[in-house]
Write a protein that holds these residues in place. Sequence first.
Motif, PDB file in Angstrom:
ATOM      1  N   ARG A 150       0.811  -1.219   0.000  1.00 11.14           N
ATOM      2  CA  ARG A 150       0.000   0.000   0.000  1.00 11.14           C
ATOM      3  C   ARG A 150       0.849   1.275   0.000  1.00 11.14           C
ATOM      4  N   LEU A 151       2.165   1.147   0.188  1.00  9.86           N
ATOM      5  CA  LEU A 151       3.038   2.323   0.162  1.00  9.86           C
ATOM      6  C   LEU A 151       3.056   2.909  -1.250  1.00  9.86           C
ATOM      7  N   ASN A 152       3.087   4.240  -1.358  1.00 11.31           N
ATOM      8  CA  ASN A 152       2.977   4.847  -2.678  1.00 11.31           C
ATOM      9  C   ASN A 152       4.299   4.801  -3.444  1.00 11.31           C
ATOM     10  N   ALA A 153       4.199   4.974  -4.767  1.00 11.90           N
ATOM     11  CA  ALA A 153       5.357   4.850  -5.653  1.00 11.90           C
ATOM     12  C   ALA A 153       6.408   5.909  -5.371  1.00 11.90           C
ATOM     13  N   SER A 154       5.978   7.097  -4.974  1.00  9.53           N
ATOM     14  CA  SER A 154       6.931   8.155  -4.664  1.00  9.53           C
ATOM     15  C   SER A 154       7.826   7.756  -3.496  1.00  9.53           C
ATOM     16  N   TYR A 155       7.228   7.091  -2.498  1.00  7.09           N
ATOM     17  CA  TYR A 155       8.009   6.631  -1.342  1.00  7.09           C
ATOM     18  C   TYR A 155       8.975   5.527  -1.759  1.00  7.09           C
ATOM     19  N   PHE A 156       8.494   4.574  -2.562  1.00  6.32           N
ATOM     20  CA  PHE A 156       9.372   3.514  -3.048  1.00  6.32           C
ATOM     21  C   PHE A 156      10.541   4.093  -3.828  1.00  6.32           C
ATOM     22  N   GLY A 157      10.265   5.077  -4.674  1.00  4.75           N
ATOM     23  CA  GLY A 157      11.336   5.716  -5.432  1.00  4.75           C
ATOM     24  C   GLY A 157      12.373   6.346  -4.531  1.00  4.75           C
ATOM     25  N   MET A 158      11.914   6.990  -3.455  1.00  7.71           N
ATOM     26  CA  MET A 158      12.838   7.626  -2.522  1.00  7.71           C
ATOM     27  C   MET A 158      13.757   6.601  -1.861  1.00  7.71           C
ATOM     28  N   ILE A 159      13.190   5.480  -1.391  1.00  2.30           N
ATOM     29  CA  ILE A 159      14.029   4.510  -0.674  1.00  2.30           C
ATOM     30  C   ILE A 159      15.008   3.826  -1.633  1.00  2.30           C
ATOM     31  N   ILE A 160      14.582   3.577  -2.874  1.00  3.50           N
ATOM     32  CA  ILE A 160      15.499   2.978  -3.854  1.00  3.50           C
ATOM     33  C   ILE A 160      16.654   3.934  -4.140  1.00  3.50           C
ATOM     34  N   ALA A 161      16.342   5.222  -4.326  1.00  2.00           N
ATOM     35  CA  ALA A 161      17.388   6.210  -4.597  1.00  2.00           C
ATOM     36  C   ALA A 161      18.330   6.347  -3.410  1.00  2.00           C
ATOM     37  N   HIS A 162      17.804   6.370  -2.200  1.00  2.00           N
ATOM     38  CA  HIS A 162      18.652   6.498  -1.012  1.00  2.00           C
ATOM     39  C   HIS A 162      19.553   5.276  -0.838  1.00  2.00           C
ATOM     40  N   ILE A 163      19.031   4.083  -1.122  1.00  4.27           N
ATOM     41  CA  ILE A 163      19.879   2.886  -1.072  1.00  4.27           C
ATOM     42  C   ILE A 163      20.966   2.982  -2.138  1.00  4.27           C
ATOM     43  N   GLY A 164      20.623   3.543  -3.310  1.00  6.30           N
ATOM     44  CA  GLY A 164      21.622   3.758  -4.351  1.00  6.30           C
ATOM     45  C   GLY A 164      22.745   4.665  -3.892  1.00  6.30           C
ATOM     46  N   VAL A 165      22.403   5.724  -3.161  1.00  7.47           N
ATOM     47  CA  VAL A 165      23.431   6.613  -2.612  1.00  7.47           C
ATOM     48  C   VAL A 165      24.350   5.840  -1.665  1.00  7.47           C
ATOM     49  N   ALA A 166      23.760   4.977  -0.824  1.00 11.07           N
ATOM     50  CA  ALA A 166      24.549   4.179   0.118  1.00 11.07           C
ATOM     51  C   ALA A 166      25.497   3.235  -0.616  1.00 11.07           C
ATOM     52  N   VAL A 167      24.998   2.567  -1.644  1.00 14.72           N
ATOM     53  CA  VAL A 167      25.826   1.643  -2.427  1.00 14.72           C
ATOM     54  C   VAL A 167      26.977   2.405  -3.089  1.00 14.72           C
ATOM     55  N   CYS A 168      26.680   3.581  -3.623  1.00 14.01           N
ATOM     56  CA  CYS A 168      27.697   4.398  -4.279  1.00 14.01           C
ATOM     57  C   CYS A 168      28.766   4.856  -3.286  1.00 14.01           C
ATOM     58  N   ILE A 169      28.346   5.297  -2.102  1.00 12.26           N
ATOM     59  CA  ILE A 169      29.295   5.728  -1.067  1.00 12.26           C
ATOM     60  C   ILE A 169      30.217   4.579  -0.671  1.00 12.26           C
ATOM     61  N   ALA A 170      29.642   3.385  -0.472  1.00 12.68           N
ATOM     62  CA  ALA A 170      30.452   2.217  -0.101  1.00 12.68           C
ATOM     63  C   ALA A 170      31.455   1.891  -1.203  1.00 12.68           C
TER      64      ALA A 170
END
Length: 648
Positions: free
Chosen positions: A485-505
């Motif tokens: 039930r979580l909206n697509a905008s929220y899913f997009g945010m968490i995917i992008a933030h995880i991408g930032v974490a992967v890039c930093i690592a």
Amino acid sequence: MIAEYGHFALILALVLAILQAVIPQIGAYAENRLWMATARPLVLGQSLFVTFSFGCLVALFINDDFSVRYVAENSNTLLPYRYKISAVWAAHEGSLLLWVLILSLWSLAVSIFSSSLPKHLIARVLGVMGFISVGFYLFVLFTSNPFDRSLPFFLLEGADLNPLLQDVGLIFHPPILYMGYVGLSVAFSFSIAALMAGSVDSAWARWVRPWTLIAWMFLTLGISLGSWWAYYELGWGGWWFWDPVENASFMPWLVCTALVHSLSATEKRGAFTNWTLLLAIIAFSLSLLGTFLVRSGVLTSVHAFATDPTRGIFILTFLIIVIGGSLLLFALRGPTKKRSKGFSVLSKEMFILINNLLLVGLTAMILLGTLYPLVSDVLGWGKISVGPPYFNLFFVPLTLLLGILMPIGSVLRWKKSDSVKVLYYFNGPLVCALFMGGLIPLFYGSYEVVAVVTIFVASWVVSVTARDVWQKSAHSRSRLHGFMRLNASYFGMIIAHIGVAVCIAGVGLTSVYSIQRDVRMEPGDQITVADYKFEFISIGPFKGPNFIADQAEITVTKNDLSVATLYPQKRRYLASGQTMTEASINSGIFRDIYVALGERLKGDAWALRVYVKPFVIWIWLGTLFIALGALVALTDKRYRRGHKKVIN
């Protein structure tokens, strides 16, 4: 006649762009519905003519028409067809034609997907985009015409395309990067239209945000592709060099990132309206500044296309008109916007504001480092080089600070959050991040500060994000039901933030634990680097479509098990005689093995450069996640609804 047809079509596109810049604007001012309605057909006509013109240039390259100067300078009969097509935008004139083509396609997209907008708004938006188009058409036609002929005397065989550009990277990197670069014109045009109208509301932000997300997505992919291309093509084993042209694309990305977040606050809370408008202006202004830097000849870069000062003066004049005019309009009309609603220190608004200030601060730091050598040279202070030490001194700590604050802001509430609940919320993620920061460096046998800190920050982002998803997916029926039930905008945010974490690592681990060896080897020799055994088996001739090469065969084993066979090359291109190193890379999720063939030494010996680079692919995987996050956010149903009231 193909060149003349292309040239004439470009002139017709200019005429339509002038009409697009003038008539709809007058119609909006006079509230003349007929004149406002001309915007869409003018955009369509302009797009058709510039697409035809671009197609003519492609045909000239495919047909090897060396009477056209631009074709003769960037192609030859030996060049494979895929590179003949990509050579269209490999140099200055063609890249500008690609720019105006993409700008026309963005204008066409806005005109098609804006049926729900008030006519006066879309007339102003397309009028502003028409004005930008006029500037670039004039630039192309008067200073950078790709259809100029070398008559009556012309070459029977063309020069070679720069060997650095004879790569799949040229096929995809510039068009994708330009989609992001030019896409920022949409948010800019909407902001200018809003300033003309005199008011902004949440519906306006809801309309602008998807266009900004699309531009941001393409800009992310374009920069990532450029980094990856430099990594494997230049043979240096590096992925970012703080080159001035790299900086020219990175600065708009940073400001666009701030704009994406600021737009969310404007949409949800009506906050930061002035700031959002200003960010849209700055983002596109930096895009134009990047164009000036690349094409004016004022800097030296492997990416720079032009050295003609006339072009630089034209672009600088246009840049002053666009940036100066938009900032003047903002100064006159921006302060009339209503004040933002109040919010506490511990709120999403506050952390978005801090996020924005840090991103703009990073941009200012990069801008200073990029332009200071130019200013110093002009003022007679001597030639000064600003290199990676300067940029890293500021960029690394500020980026890590952004990484720490980013997930905190994403989980806070709008307006105000409970401080006790917030402190309790972060206990688990903090313990997890400390544990991972201490554990992972153990596998490399040394506690390097950079590695520990970057793993801590990356783990912090992932663990806070995971905790937030777990919390928000709680539902009376089931957690899976709540998750769906979580909206697509929220899913997009968490995917992008995880991408930032992967890039930093990836950045942290490859920067600290990469191993490089420059060695002398001949067939039969073996060396060991980071537990990998490299054996030089043989070297022999290799013939490509337009080059000949010495190609080495190198086997890589670990613990007597075969890992890879690498084939690095030293190429000599037949048309130009230039030599190029073509590295060979075996990529894995946890490491890259990279070999570049250097110069031939005495006897059968060769100079080789060998790298073992842990987690380097995580850098580009992280950027793919960021772009995917933008794409997922675009599917949010809020952006598919019609907006009847956009501008008050």
